[in-house]
Design a protein around this motif. Structure first.
Motif, PDB file in Angstrom:
ATOM      1  N   THR A  45       3.235  -4.415  -5.041  1.00 53.81           N
ATOM      2  CA  THR A  45       2.768  -3.303  -5.869  1.00 53.81           C
ATOM      3  C   THR A  45       3.568  -2.042  -5.582  1.00 53.81           C
ATOM      4  O   THR A  45       3.961  -1.317  -6.494  1.00 53.81           O
ATOM      5  CB  THR A  45       1.274  -3.050  -5.621  1.00 53.81           C
ATOM      6  OG1 THR A  45       0.548  -4.240  -5.911  1.00 53.81           O
ATOM      7  CG2 THR A  45       0.747  -1.906  -6.473  1.00 53.81           C
ATOM      8  N   GLU A  55       5.453  -6.404 -11.094  1.00 50.33           N
ATOM      9  CA  GLU A  55       5.200  -7.120  -9.837  1.00 50.33           C
ATOM     10  C   GLU A  55       5.745  -8.536  -9.900  1.00 50.33           C
ATOM     11  O   GLU A  55       6.214  -9.063  -8.887  1.00 50.33           O
ATOM     12  CB  GLU A  55       3.704  -7.138  -9.514  1.00 50.33           C
ATOM     13  CG  GLU A  55       3.206  -5.794  -9.029  1.00 50.33           C
ATOM     14  CD  GLU A  55       1.768  -5.825  -8.567  1.00 50.33           C
ATOM     15  OE1 GLU A  55       1.440  -6.678  -7.723  1.00 50.33           O
ATOM     16  OE2 GLU A  55       0.991  -4.989  -9.052  1.00 50.33           O
ATOM     17  N   TRP A 104      -1.742   2.260  -5.711  1.00 50.65           N
ATOM     18  CA  TRP A 104      -2.159   1.023  -5.044  1.00 50.65           C
ATOM     19  C   TRP A 104      -3.664   1.015  -4.808  1.00 50.65           C
ATOM     20  O   TRP A 104      -4.301  -0.030  -4.898  1.00 50.65           O
ATOM     21  CB  TRP A 104      -1.416   0.832  -3.726  1.00 50.65           C
ATOM     22  CG  TRP A 104      -1.722  -0.483  -3.099  1.00 50.65           C
ATOM     23  CD1 TRP A 104      -1.251  -1.707  -3.486  1.00 50.65           C
ATOM     24  CD2 TRP A 104      -2.593  -0.738  -2.003  1.00 50.65           C
ATOM     25  NE1 TRP A 104      -1.773  -2.700  -2.683  1.00 50.65           N
ATOM     26  CE2 TRP A 104      -2.604  -2.127  -1.768  1.00 50.65           C
ATOM     27  CE3 TRP A 104      -3.376   0.081  -1.193  1.00 50.65           C
ATOM     28  CZ2 TRP A 104      -3.354  -2.719  -0.759  1.00 50.65           C
ATOM     29  CZ3 TRP A 104      -4.120  -0.511  -0.179  1.00 50.65           C
ATOM     30  CH2 TRP A 104      -4.100  -1.890   0.026  1.00 50.65           C
ATOM     31  N   THR A 107      -5.762  -0.758  -7.345  1.00 50.29           N
ATOM     32  CA  THR A 107      -5.621  -2.202  -7.548  1.00 50.29           C
ATOM     33  C   THR A 107      -6.796  -2.923  -6.889  1.00 50.29           C
ATOM     34  O   THR A 107      -7.548  -2.338  -6.106  1.00 50.29           O
ATOM     35  CB  THR A 107      -4.309  -2.731  -6.937  1.00 50.29           C
ATOM     36  OG1 THR A 107      -4.376  -2.600  -5.513  1.00 50.29           O
ATOM     37  CG2 THR A 107      -3.095  -1.998  -7.491  1.00 50.29           C
ATOM     38  N   GLU A 108      -6.914  -4.208  -7.185  1.00 51.56           N
ATOM     39  CA  GLU A 108      -7.983  -5.006  -6.577  1.00 51.56           C
ATOM     40  C   GLU A 108      -7.872  -5.013  -5.046  1.00 51.56           C
ATOM     41  O   GLU A 108      -8.870  -4.889  -4.345  1.00 51.56           O
ATOM     42  CB  GLU A 108      -7.927  -6.440  -7.120  1.00 51.56           C
ATOM     43  CG  GLU A 108      -9.027  -7.330  -6.592  1.00 51.56           C
ATOM     44  CD  GLU A 108      -8.967  -8.727  -7.169  1.00 51.56           C
ATOM     45  OE1 GLU A 108      -9.461  -9.644  -6.494  1.00 51.56           O
ATOM     46  OE2 GLU A 108      -8.428  -8.915  -8.284  1.00 51.56           O
TER      47      GLU A 108
END
Length: 144
Positions: A45, A55, A104, A107-108
């Motif tokens: 990422t 990515e 970042w 993100t998950e």
């Protein structure tokens, strides 16, 4: 206790493995120990954000987290990092790294993380990348 990730530079894969297999990580270029900074979850990422590629393109690079020691080994493990990541980190300003860290955290894998702490981590990786320059490559040694 969490996983330990040691980031360092070496002239090539052979030297990186020799330093890693000595199990002392007393390398001539400096080792950066970062608990919890998993290159698989973080650096794809980061590289994508810093370079503007996807990515998927980052992960298609053969050096992206390529396992360099025996895959049958139960740890520790050594992976390579891309030269593109090295160069992007070396060139990034602190502001750009904070922007990347903030991205970042959305993100998950990064949800709930402090972007300031991650930006500090990226700044330290950037210092390592600048010290490595184009003549050395970056690596990550991982242990449980």
């Amino acid at each position: 206790m969490g996983n330990i990730y040691d980031y360092y530079a070496a002239t090539d894969d052979r030297q990186a493995l020799a330093l890693f297999e000595d199990d002392c990580m007393d390398d001539p270029f400096g080792t950066l120990g970062l608990k919890g900074a998993d290159p698989y979850l973080l650096l794809g990422t980061v590289e994508a954000h810093l370079t503007g590629v996807s990515e998927e393109q980052v992960e298609a690079d053969p050096r992206f987290c390529e396992l360099l020691n025996d895959p049958e080994h139960e740890g520790p493990w050594l992976v390579s990092l891309t030269d593109t990541l090295r160069d992007a980190l070396a060139a990034a300003t602190p502001e750009r790294l904070l922007e990347t860290a903030t991205a970042w955290t959305h993100t998950e894998d990064g949800g709930g993380q402090d972007p300031g702490l991650l930006a500090d981590l990226l700044e330290r990786l950037g210092e390592l990348a600048r010290d490595a320059g184009p003549r050395r490559r970056l690596y990550c040694g991982m242990s449980l």
